[in-house]
Design a protein around this motif. Structure first.
Motif, PDB file in Angstrom:
ATOM      1  N   MET A   1      -5.967  18.269  -0.323  1.00  0.00           N
ATOM      2  CA  MET A   1      -6.702  19.223   0.561  1.00  0.00           C
ATOM      3  C   MET A   1      -6.045  19.514   1.755  1.00  0.00           C
ATOM      4  O   MET A   1      -5.310  18.582   2.514  1.00  0.00           O
ATOM      5  N   LEU A   2      -6.003  20.835   2.097  1.00  0.00           N
ATOM      6  CA  LEU A   2      -5.160  21.388   3.338  1.00  0.00           C
ATOM      7  C   LEU A   2      -5.847  22.142   4.278  1.00  0.00           C
ATOM      8  O   LEU A   2      -6.807  22.863   3.633  1.00  0.00           O
ATOM      9  N   ARG A   3      -5.484  22.051   5.272  1.00  0.00           N
ATOM     10  CA  ARG A   3      -6.197  22.786   6.569  1.00  0.00           C
ATOM     11  C   ARG A   3      -5.138  22.807   7.686  1.00  0.00           C
ATOM     12  O   ARG A   3      -4.531  21.867   8.084  1.00  0.00           O
ATOM     13  N   ARG A   4      -5.100  23.955   8.323  1.00  0.00           N
ATOM     14  CA  ARG A   4      -4.415  24.175   9.519  1.00  0.00           C
ATOM     15  C   ARG A   4      -5.102  23.164  10.710  1.00  0.00           C
ATOM     16  O   ARG A   4      -6.050  23.428  10.603  1.00  0.00           O
ATOM     17  N   GLU A   5      -4.092  22.631  11.501  1.00  0.00           N
ATOM     18  CA  GLU A   5      -4.882  21.651  12.750  1.00  0.00           C
ATOM     19  C   GLU A   5      -5.208  22.716  14.043  1.00  0.00           C
ATOM     20  O   GLU A   5      -5.758  22.105  14.882  1.00  0.00           O
ATOM     21  N   ASP A   6      -4.643  24.149  13.865  1.00  0.00           N
ATOM     22  CA  ASP A   6      -4.763  24.719  15.159  1.00  0.00           C
ATOM     23  C   ASP A   6      -6.085  25.384  15.346  1.00  0.00           C
ATOM     24  O   ASP A   6      -6.074  26.354  16.182  1.00  0.00           O
ATOM     25  N   GLY A   7      -6.979  25.267  14.348  1.00  0.00           N
ATOM     26  CA  GLY A   7      -8.269  25.877  14.482  1.00  0.00           C
ATOM     27  C   GLY A   7      -8.295  27.195  13.714  1.00  0.00           C
ATOM     28  O   GLY A   7      -9.418  28.077  13.615  1.00  0.00           O
ATOM     29  N   THR A   8      -7.123  27.779  12.939  1.00  0.00           N
ATOM     30  CA  THR A   8      -7.006  28.966  12.287  1.00  0.00           C
ATOM     31  C   THR A   8      -7.516  28.978  10.928  1.00  0.00           C
ATOM     32  O   THR A   8      -8.315  29.792  10.571  1.00  0.00           O
TER      33      THR A   8
END
Ligand SMILES: Cc1cc2nc3c(=O)[nH]c(=O)nc-3n(C[C@H](O)[C@H](O)[C@H](O)COP(=O)(O)OP(=O)(O)OC[C@H]3O[C@@H](n4cnc5c(N)ncnc54)[C@H](O)[C@@H]3O)c2cc1C
Ligand code: FES
Length: 288
Positions: A46-53
């Motif tokens: 599972m992937l997600r950017r950490e900068d809120g984008t």
């Protein structure tokens, strides 16, 4: 209740690079910050950017390649989650949860030939599947190159993501496009019928399939009709990837090995299922 795999971890990885692949996809290379043990093909993260984008809920992706300690994902830009990932600048942080799921069964060299059916970005779990089958999986006989037939189908040639690279792994590789811009005109199952009729693929085979829902349904139908073994790498929407949210049900097949419960959870019991385990005809609202 099925538990998430024991080797799954939540980490922050760094983007190494994101390289275009075909008309609408990218290969996202991540440095996980530590060496991971070899991951079985068709497991996912599972992937997600950490900068809120990115959206709050991370998105699932098969591991495409694992090399030089880095992890690569083949990502087709679809909506907000995928667009955020494929535009992540080098050096930025990505939350990485995994490895998750079960992966392909043992792809051995002892029984009937294997036919790998890839539809579009469903080609992602096959690169490592081919490599691992050639190395030998679970202590079983490695496959010889000509025992594996990769049939890669897409709407048009620009959606055959790095077909040349996959074919370069040395297996018998064939392309099918709906518009006839590369290889056979039509879908992968009509290509399979043609290859079998011309004797290039034996009459009895084992199938591994990953791609759009309708391709998987047709694959299951064919496998039942012919009495072949077939495994499907399934897609569902996923909220957590670790068995908690109940967001990824797939109906079980009446009379099948999992019939004791109405649904399986794709994230922790899959994403790979034998066709006898699941009933695609009873699915509602599946990604297409
Ligand atoms: C186990 C697993 C492995 C996967 N591996 C890959 C991979 O290697 N490469 C890759 O590009 N994609 C893969 N996917 C699909 C990927 O997770 C979705 O494309 C992604 O979640 C879409 O997120 P989004 O925010 O960009 O789109 P959203 O804004 O959530 O949706 C945009 C569009 O995409 C459709 N969509 C959403 N989720 C899915 C889905 N799971 N499958 C198909 N269509 C969907 C929606 O119906 C909508 O039309 C995988 C999915 C699963 C479950
Ligand atoms: S995605 Fe949450 S239970 Fe499967």
């Amino acid at each position: 209740m099925p538990a998430p795999p024991q080797d799954a971890r939540s980490r922050v990885a760094r983007v190494v690079r994101c390289t275009p692949c075909g008309a609408d996809a990218f290969v996202l290379e991540l440095d996980p910050g530590e060496e991971l043990a070899p991951v079985r093909a068709s497991r996912f993260f599972m992937l997600r950017r950490e900068d809120g984008t990115s959206p709050l809920v991370p998105r699932p992706f098969s591991l495409y390649r694992q090399q030089r300690g880095n992890l690569e994902f083949l990502i087709k830009a679809m909506g907000r989650g995928t667009r955020a990932l494929v535009s992540a600048p080098a050096g930025s942080k990505v939350r990485l949860i995994g490895p998750l799921g079960n992966g392909w069964p043992t792809i051995d060299g002892d029984g009937p030939d294997w036919v790998m059916l890839a539809g579009g970005v469903g080609s992602a779990p096959f690169w490592m599947g081919i490599e691992q089958a050639q190395q030998g999986m679970d202590g079983k006989t490695p496959v010889r190159k000509q025992q594996v037939h990769l049939l890669f189908g897409a709407a048009s040639s620009d959606l055959l993501y790095d077909f040349k690279g996959l074919a370069g792994l040395g297996v018998s590789a064939h392309a099918a496009t709906m518009d006839g811009s590369h290889g056979h005109r039509g879908h992968v199952l009509s290509l399979l019928a043609q290859l079998q009729a011309s004797g290039k693929v034996p009459e009895r085979v084992r199938l591994l399939a990953c791609g759009p829902e309708r391709m998987l349904e047709a694959t299951a139908h064919l496998a039942f009709e012919r009495g072949w073994d077939a495994w499907l790498s399934m897609e569902t929407w996923m909220g957590c990837g670790v068995g908690i949210c109940n967001g990824c049900p797939i109906p079980t097949r009446a009379g099948g090995p999992r019939a004791g419960w109405p649904n399986v959870k794709c994230c922790v019991e899959g994403p790979v299922f034998h066709v006898r385990e699941v009933d695609l005809a009873r699915r509602v609202g599946a990604p297409t």
